[in-house]
Motif scaffolding. Structure first.
Motif, PDB file in Angstrom:
ATOM      1  N   VAL A  15       0.914  -1.180  -0.094  1.00 33.17           N
ATOM      2  CA  VAL A  15      -0.101   0.012   0.023  1.00 33.17           C
ATOM      3  C   VAL A  15       0.863   1.301   0.039  1.00 33.17           C
ATOM      4  O   VAL A  15       0.785   2.036  -0.789  1.00 33.17           O
ATOM      5  CB  VAL A  15      -0.717   0.072   1.123  1.00 33.17           C
ATOM      6  N   ILE A  20      -1.274  -0.632  -4.935  1.00 32.77           N
ATOM      7  CA  ILE A  20      -2.841  -1.297  -4.646  1.00 32.77           C
ATOM      8  C   ILE A  20      -3.285  -1.379  -6.093  1.00 32.77           C
ATOM      9  O   ILE A  20      -3.841  -2.735  -6.379  1.00 32.77           O
ATOM     10  CB  ILE A  20      -3.531  -0.344  -3.941  1.00 32.77           C
ATOM     11  N   LYS A  38     -12.335  -3.983   1.524  1.00 28.19           N
ATOM     12  CA  LYS A  38     -12.320  -2.981   2.219  1.00 28.19           C
ATOM     13  C   LYS A  38     -10.909  -2.354   2.568  1.00 28.19           C
ATOM     14  O   LYS A  38     -10.099  -3.127   2.466  1.00 28.19           O
ATOM     15  CB  LYS A  38     -13.179  -3.017   3.497  1.00 28.19           C
ATOM     16  N   TYR A  39     -10.725  -0.982   2.635  1.00 25.88           N
ATOM     17  CA  TYR A  39      -9.477  -0.495   2.964  1.00 25.88           C
ATOM     18  C   TYR A  39      -9.503   0.034   4.544  1.00 25.88           C
ATOM     19  O   TYR A  39     -10.488   0.535   4.852  1.00 25.88           O
ATOM     20  CB  TYR A  39      -9.301   0.908   2.103  1.00 25.88           C
ATOM     21  N   VAL A  73      -5.612  -3.304   2.438  1.00 24.23           N
ATOM     22  CA  VAL A  73      -6.655  -3.670   1.783  1.00 24.23           C
ATOM     23  C   VAL A  73      -7.100  -5.164   1.943  1.00 24.23           C
ATOM     24  O   VAL A  73      -6.167  -6.030   1.793  1.00 24.23           O
ATOM     25  CB  VAL A  73      -6.636  -3.395   0.094  1.00 24.23           C
TER      26      VAL A  73
END
Ligand code: ATP
Ligand code: MG
Length: 139
Positions: A15, A20, A38-39, A73
């Motif tokens: 990240v 990403i 989801k982040y 993530v």
């Protein structure tokens, strides 16, 4: 019988290094469908629980520190024989041993900062997916 779902995380190193988009692109190009995503940023408690199986290993403390060092993530992915296919796509734990073209070969920086997580069994894929996602968050 192999189920068709696995769980992944894009780890803090990837990240922070801006990977990403490239990693998601590789995952989708390899035929995986995103079921949930989801982040988020793991707390020490979350990361400690997630990696509980490695509690006795010498690298456990460092691993928990690393996994909480920045956002990640998390995702559930779908494909036939997902667990095995995804482990092939990410390559060996140690990026110096990961095959050419694998995600860890391309984006990892060390055995610890190795860009992505991939579940190692159908049973763990289900446990790990349930750790992050409710039924309402899967599509
Ligand atoms: P992951 O579970 O993250 O997909 P893996 O299944 O390839 O990785 P594991 O043996 O489950 O490897 O180790 C979990 C994580 O712990 C590794 O991805 C890596 O970040 C870290 N790790 C493993 N071995 C070492 C080591 N010798 N030194 C430092 N960190 C390690
Ligand atoms: Mg593992």
């Amino acid at each position: 019988m192999a189920t068709n779902r696995t769980f992944t995380m894009i780890k803090p190193d990837a990240v922070a290094n801006g990977h990403i988009g490239a990693i998601l692109n590789d995952i989708i190009a390899a035929g995986f469908k995103v079921v949930a995503m989801k982040y988020t940023h793991l707390t020490e408690k979350n990361a400690g629980a997630f990696y509980e199986v490695h509690k006795e290993r010498p690298f456990y403390g460092d691993l928990v520190q690393f996994m909480t060092s920045g956002p990640i993530v998390a995702a559930i992915l779908e494909k036939d024989n997902a667990v095995e296919e995804f482990r092939k796509l990410i390559g060996a734990t140690d990026p110096t041993k990961a095959e050419e073209g694998t995600i860890r070969n391309k984006y990892a920086t060390s055995i610890e900062a190795n860009a992505v997580h991939g579940s190692d069994s159908d049973e763990n894929a289900a446990i790990e997916g349930n750790f992050f996602f409710s039924a309402l968050e899967r599509h």
